[in-house]
Design a protein around this motif. Structure first.
Motif, PDB file in Angstrom:
ATOM      1  N   CYS A 232       0.384  -1.684   0.343  1.00  0.00           N
ATOM      2  CA  CYS A 232       0.060  -0.143  -0.237  1.00  0.00           C
ATOM      3  C   CYS A 232       1.128   1.302  -0.270  1.00  0.00           C
ATOM      4  O   CYS A 232       1.812   1.026   0.216  1.00  0.00           O
ATOM      5  CB  CYS A 232      -0.792   0.060   1.201  1.00  0.00           C
ATOM      6  SG  CYS A 232      -0.316   0.778   2.719  1.00  0.00           S
TER       7      CYS A 232
ATOM      8  N   CYS B  53      -1.415  -4.833  10.010  1.00  0.00           N
ATOM      9  CA  CYS B  53      -1.529  -5.125   9.334  1.00  0.00           C
ATOM     10  C   CYS B  53       0.190  -5.956   8.199  1.00  0.00           C
ATOM     11  O   CYS B  53       1.137  -5.565   9.226  1.00  0.00           O
ATOM     12  CB  CYS B  53      -2.332  -4.405   7.795  1.00  0.00           C
ATOM     13  SG  CYS B  53      -1.255  -3.000   7.520  1.00  0.00           S
TER      14      CYS B  53
ATOM     15  N   ILE C  21       3.069  -3.430   7.238  1.00  0.00           N
ATOM     16  CA  ILE C  21       3.214  -2.523   8.445  1.00  0.00           C
ATOM     17  C   ILE C  21       4.552  -3.854   9.191  1.00  0.00           C
ATOM     18  O   ILE C  21       5.362  -2.946   9.720  1.00  0.00           O
ATOM     19  CB  ILE C  21       2.103  -2.192   9.613  1.00  0.00           C
ATOM     20  CG1 ILE C  21       1.666  -0.796   8.763  1.00  0.00           C
ATOM     21  CG2 ILE C  21       3.042  -1.398  10.868  1.00  0.00           C
ATOM     22  CD1 ILE C  21       0.490  -0.391   9.966  1.00  0.00           C
TER      23      ILE C  21
HETATM   24  S1  SF4 Z   1      -3.907  -1.393   7.216  1.00  0.00           S
HETATM   25 FE1  SF4 Z   1      -2.247  -1.905   6.200  1.00  0.00          FE
HETATM   26  S2  SF4 Z   1      -2.014  -2.648   4.058  1.00  0.00           S
HETATM   27 FE2  SF4 Z   1      -4.087  -1.398   4.659  1.00  0.00          FE
HETATM   28  S3  SF4 Z   1      -3.543   1.237   4.617  1.00  0.00           S
HETATM   29 FE3  SF4 Z   1      -3.164   0.413   6.706  1.00  0.00          FE
HETATM   30  S4  SF4 Z   1      -0.738   0.005   6.240  1.00  0.00           S
HETATM   31 FE4  SF4 Z   1      -1.807  -0.004   4.449  1.00  0.00          FE
END
Ligand code: SF4
Ligand code: SF4
Lengths: 373, 255
Positions: free
Chosen positions: A71, A98, A101
């Motif tokens: 992302c 997630c 991260i």
């Molecule tokens: S939850 Fe994780 S994958 Fe989704 S926008 Fe936030 S950092 Fe990005």
């Protein structure tokens, strides 16, 4: 209002603000990447919790480390880290949420530093009896990690003070959201967005004071003159870093009355028990709060609370903001859409990059959505 | 009540004048770089076509991406609302509309009363739109108006696999270099457009009967490829390109 200018300046150029803050106060600054970070503990350690929002400009360093299916939020944060623009922070906290991260954390540890780096390994399931004790232990460990990283002692008294301060801030934010939902024309969506973003950046004492002033002014503002045909929308998703969305919606004849974004209501939701042992109170908030899809608490909890939120704020429709390649939120979308449909709540999917698609067409989509509501 | 609809698209500006249930006049001109000017010009021309003066028009609605540049309009609606109103006016049985315009494509689902139930837009890229076809026509040195008839002569359409306009153009150029027949390449282009548009439709689910609107509807090759791909008849109105303007005029009557 000049208050907004202050917030806006902080949000447009947080780094200058932080550098100046550090120079003037001598305090340390701790970056964090996700709303599952117990800011209270960082604050109690005498440091400024600073949420990393990344950048959407000129990303090239991060691309060397990340796959294309990552992302843009994580991409932007890494870019800032690698560029050296975040050299004023003393360290970063990565909550275990997630996948993106988590991997950001690894890449950061190996490539950015030499500042401190703390992984906050939260449980995935938040609705079991063992999760609670586990979470408290995690907070305990985080406190110790932070103490050694910053070379300070975090006392219970400092924790209690931090909790009280955050409770006050959260109550005020909640009040501001509620007031604005009742009289949306008193505060532009864009300004509310600046306030909440600034709330994750600026000196929290100053925030408290400025926020009180704004709440007071909003309270005094005359009652709603909202046009009866204005449609009320609710934003859902992860983080919103597009103040333009609010303008587009307002120009299209709508208004955002609530959200469940982690840069929104999820940030200020949940008041801590000031009488409970501090770390337990902090842990409890994460157990009670509406979850983000990177965590688990019942299969349909989030959808149910979204429907309830729509009812409570009498929203006419929901906009699901999906950052491209954000898999937790993308997984949630189909069932949430179905659930909203079953309840006859219109929903629009807005898939976006960190940068918004060309203005004209986005305006058309919102206008049509609002016109058919 | 006599009303006018002005539809400022990315390539062409359209106007229509409707009197109750009757279309009196329509007009199409190029938008050029000044949407505001195009709006005035197309309005003036449609009035001449209709043999009416400005005072004869009761209400004006603008639509299309340049809708806000039409200062003399009483109100503006998005092209999705306008296409829905236009299609419902032309054939009240229509349940789906596929609109392929100059720089984007949309699919609209209507309920029994012609109200928009759902819609999707491809607003990310120009592949599969009028602009895409223009680029291909240039590469092939074929007049775009001949695309429809030429592609129908093809027995084995070429395969175009690139989704991006720029890459598809170089793919087409290499097909030319390889000596593939023009008609096969054109048929391949139409199939790739049909594939793209139908995958967008799958997101909202098409319901019969369906109508195709927008400038690209004039290309019988695309229409054919799309009906094959979706396995359903596509209604093409003679007013396909001015459908948005007609819809706007219909919406004006309801103001
Ligand atoms: S939850 Fe994780 S994958 Fe989704 S926008 Fe936030 S950092 Fe990005
Ligand atoms: S959406 Fe969830 S995982 Fe992503 S930053 Fe927000 S709280 Fe964290």
């Amino acid at each position: 209002m000049e208050k907004f200018t202050e917030f806006k300046n902080i949000v447009t150029d947080p780094y200058t603000y932080c550098r100046k803050y550090k120079e003037e106060t001598g305090n340390k600054i701790v970056g964090f990447t996700c709303s599952y970070t117990p800011e209270e503990i960082i604050y109690a350690a005498g440091a400024l919790p600073f949420r990393l929002f990344g950048t959407d400009e000129g990303i090239h360093r991060a691309d060397m480390h990340l796959q294309s299916y990552c992302c843009s939020l994580v991409r932007g944060i890494l870019e800032e880290g690698l560029s050296g623009r975040l050299d004023f922070i003393n360290g970063v906290v990565f909550p275990h949420t997630c996948d993106s991260i988590q991997r950001l954390s690894d890449i950061w540890r190996l490539n950015v530093t030499p500042k401190f780096h703390i992984d906050l390994v939260l449980p995935v399931k938040l609705n079991t009896t063992s999760a609670r004790q586990y979470l408290i232990d995690v907070m305990e460990k985080f406190k110790k990690d932070l103490e050694s990283a910053l070379g300070v002692k975090i006392t219970d008294a400092a924790l209690s003070d931090a909790i009280k301060l955050y409770n006050q801030i959260r109550k005020l934010m909640m009040k501001l959201y509620t007031l604005r939902a009742q009289k949306p024309e008193t505060l532009k969506g864009r300004d509310l967005h600046s306030i909440i973003k600034a709330a994750m950046i600026m000196d929290r004492q100053l925030l408290l004071k400025t926020l009180s002033d704004i709440v007071e002014q909003t309270q005094k503002a005359p009652a709603s003159k909202m046009k009866p045909e204005t449609k009320k929308l609710l934003l859902t998703g992860g983080i919103c870093s597009h103040p333009d969305i609010y303008d587009i919606i307002e120009n299209a004849g709508g208004v955002v009355v609530w959200d469940d974004l982690c840069t929104g209501s999820r940030y200020f939701e949940g008041i801590l028990d000031e009488k409970a042992p501090p770390l337990e109170a902090i842990a409890q908030r994460y157990l009670d709060r509406d979850i983000c899809p990177a965590k688990h608490a019942g299969l349909t909890d989030r959808g149910e609370s979204l429907v309830q939120m729509v009812r409570q704020h009498q929203a006419d429709g929901v906009v699901f903001m999906l950052l491209k390649f954000c898999d937790p939120h993308a997984f949630d979308y189909p069932y949430i859409k179905e659930m909203l449909e079953r309840e006859n709540i219109p929903c629009m999917l807005l898939d976006m990059e960190e940068q918004l698609p060309a203005g004209g067409q986005l305006q058309t989509r919102f206008e049509t959505f609002i016109q058919i509501l | 009540m006599i009303t006018a609809g002005i539809d400022i698209g990315s390539i062409t500006a359209k106007a229509a004048i409707v009197d109750g249930g009757k279309i009196i006049a329509t007009k199409i001109i190029f938008t050029g770089y000044n949407a505001e000017l195009a709006g005035q010009k197309v309005y003036d021309e449609v009035l001449i076509e209709a043999g009416l003066g400005k005072t004869a028009i009761d209400k004006i609605v603008s639509t299309g991406y340049g809708r806000n540049a039409v200062g003399f309009a009483d109100k503006s609606f998005t092209e999705i609302m306008a296409h829905a109103a236009g299609a419902y006016f032309l054939n009240p049985l229509i349940h789906s509309i596929i609109d392929i315009g100059g720089q984007d494509s949309k699919a609209i689902l209507l309920d029994d009363k012609g109200k928009v139930k759902n819609f999707v837009m491809n607003d990310k890229c120009a592949a599969g739109t009028g602009r895409f076809l223009e680029v291909m026509a240039r590469a092939l040195e074929v007049n775009l108006d001949d695309f429809g008839t030429m592609s129908q002569k093809s027995a084995s359409p070429s395969k175009i696999s690139s989704l991006c306009t720029v890459f598809a153009e170089s793919e087409v150029i290499s097909l030319i270099a390889r000596g593939e027949k023009r008609q096969d390449i054109i048929a391949g282009i139409h199939e790739s457009i049909a594939a793209r548009v139908s995958s967008m439709l799958a997101r909202i689910g098409v319901q019969k009967p369906a109508m195709i609107t927008g400038g690209v509807a004039r290309n019988s090759g695309v229409v054919l490829a799309l009906s094959k791909k979706l396995d359903m008849e596509m209604e093409v109105s003679p007013y396909a390109q001015v459908n948005g303007a007609i819809g706007a005029a219909i919406l004006a009557a309801a103001l």
